[in-house]
Write a protein that holds these residues in place. Structure first.
Motif, PDB file in Angstrom:
ATOM      1  N   LYS A   1       0.839  -1.203   0.000  1.00  0.00           N
ATOM      2  CA  LYS A   1       0.000   0.000   0.000  1.00  0.00           C
ATOM      3  C   LYS A   1       0.881   1.262   0.000  1.00  0.00           C
ATOM      4  CE  LYS A   1      -3.394  -0.283   2.906  1.00  0.00           C
ATOM      5  NZ  LYS A   1      -4.236  -0.189   4.131  1.00  0.00           N
TER       6      LYS A   1
ATOM      7  N   TYR B   1       1.563   3.901  -3.140  1.00  0.00           N
ATOM      8  CA  TYR B   1       1.270   5.320  -2.924  1.00  0.00           C
ATOM      9  C   TYR B   1       2.455   6.201  -3.316  1.00  0.00           C
ATOM     10  CZ  TYR B   1       0.311   9.698  -0.475  1.00  0.00           C
ATOM     11  OH  TYR B   1       0.131  11.016  -0.170  1.00  0.00           O
TER      12      TYR B   1
ATOM     13  N   ASN C   1       3.079  11.713  -5.624  1.00  0.00           N
ATOM     14  CA  ASN C   1       3.307  11.458  -4.202  1.00  0.00           C
ATOM     15  C   ASN C   1       4.774  11.254  -3.830  1.00  0.00           C
ATOM     16  OD1 ASN C   1       0.532  11.529  -3.763  1.00  0.00           O
ATOM     17  ND2 ASN C   1       0.323   9.350  -4.191  1.00  0.00           N
TER      18      ASN C   1
ATOM     19  N   ALA D   1       5.975  13.320  -0.980  1.00  0.00           N
ATOM     20  CA  ALA D   1       5.121  13.335   0.208  1.00  0.00           C
ATOM     21  C   ALA D   1       5.966  13.211   1.473  1.00  0.00           C
ATOM     22  CB  ALA D   1       4.111  12.187   0.147  1.00  0.00           C
TER      23      ALA D   1
ATOM     24  N   GLN E   1       2.103  12.763   5.519  1.00  0.00           N
ATOM     25  CA  GLN E   1       1.186  12.621   4.389  1.00  0.00           C
ATOM     26  C   GLN E   1       1.001  11.154   4.027  1.00  0.00           C
ATOM     27  OE1 GLN E   1       3.432  15.348   1.830  1.00  0.00           O
ATOM     28  NE2 GLN E   1       1.502  16.381   1.383  1.00  0.00           N
ATOM     29  N   VAL E   2       2.101  10.400   4.015  1.00  0.00           N
ATOM     30  CA  VAL E   2       2.027   8.978   3.692  1.00  0.00           C
ATOM     31  C   VAL E   2       1.190   8.253   4.744  1.00  0.00           C
ATOM     32  CG1 VAL E   2       3.348   6.853   3.351  1.00  0.00           C
ATOM     33  CG2 VAL E   2       4.238   9.008   2.463  1.00  0.00           C
TER      34      VAL E   2
ATOM     35  N   ASN F   1      -1.135   9.522   6.764  1.00  0.00           N
ATOM     36  CA  ASN F   1      -2.541   9.945   6.678  1.00  0.00           C
ATOM     37  C   ASN F   1      -3.241   9.375   5.448  1.00  0.00           C
ATOM     38  OD1 ASN F   1      -2.390  11.417   9.060  1.00  0.00           O
ATOM     39  ND2 ASN F   1      -1.813  13.298   8.010  1.00  0.00           N
ATOM     40  N   ASP F   2      -2.552   9.352   4.319  1.00  0.00           N
ATOM     41  CA  ASP F   2      -3.188   8.919   3.074  1.00  0.00           C
ATOM     42  C   ASP F   2      -3.272   7.400   2.928  1.00  0.00           C
ATOM     43  OD1 ASP F   2      -3.515  11.579   2.510  1.00  0.00           O
ATOM     44  OD2 ASP F   2      -1.909  11.673   1.012  1.00  0.00           O
ATOM     45  N   THR F   3      -2.365   6.652   3.574  1.00  0.00           N
ATOM     46  CA  THR F   3      -2.384   5.195   3.443  1.00  0.00           C
ATOM     47  C   THR F   3      -2.992   4.502   4.655  1.00  0.00           C
ATOM     48  OG1 THR F   3      -0.175   4.911   4.413  1.00  0.00           O
ATOM     49  CG2 THR F   3      -0.309   5.189   1.999  1.00  0.00           C
TER      50      THR F   3
END
Length: 137
Positions: free
Chosen positions: A35, A39, A45, A48, A52-53, A55-57
């Motif tokens: 994952k 990303y 990305n 990132a 950020q990684v 939060n987004d994953t």
């Protein structure tokens, strides 16, 4: 062969030098790695930050740091990812300590060595004995 409790789920498993978690947790870690890698592989990305990684994953920061420390993720390809210095938490690209903490540790060790030398040298002087010559011939 070492039998240990999995640090993630506490179940018993046979620890190897390649795995520090049980099979079930290892599969979950691999899915999380896929994952994260999917990303950050996307061009948008690649820059990132760690947060950020996360939060987004939805993958925990400590697990991403583990991927970096074990070499599964190479920070050189992702400039804004970093692992925290083990002393102060400042993001670093490699190793365990940032430059400032490393320099501070080096200075502290040098001061300690110097102090030990002074103590050893001072003890040599204290252990010098003089004898009075009472027999004059």
């Amino acid at each position: 062969m070492d039998i240990s409790n999995c640090p993630s789920c506490n179940s018993l498993f046979v620890m190897t030098k390649f795995r520090d978690v049980c099979d079930a947790c290892h599969k979950e870690e691999e899915a999380n790695y896929d994952k994260v890698y999917a990303y950050i592989r996307k061009k948008i990305n690649r820059t990132a930050s760690m947060m950020q990684v996360v939060n987004d994953t939805g993958v925990e920061e400590m697990l991403i740091i583990k991927f970096v420390k074990t070499g599964k993720l190479r920070i050189s390809q992702f400039p804004n990812l970093g692992i925290p210095c083990e002393k102060c938490g400042t993001p670093i690209k490699s190793g365990r300590l940032c430059g400032n903490c490393s320099d501070s540790l080096r200075t502290d060790l040098q001061e300690f060595e110097d102090e030990e030398r002074r103590k050893a040298f001072g003890n040599e002087k204290k252990n010098t004995y003089y004898m009075k010559d009472d027999q004059k011939g």
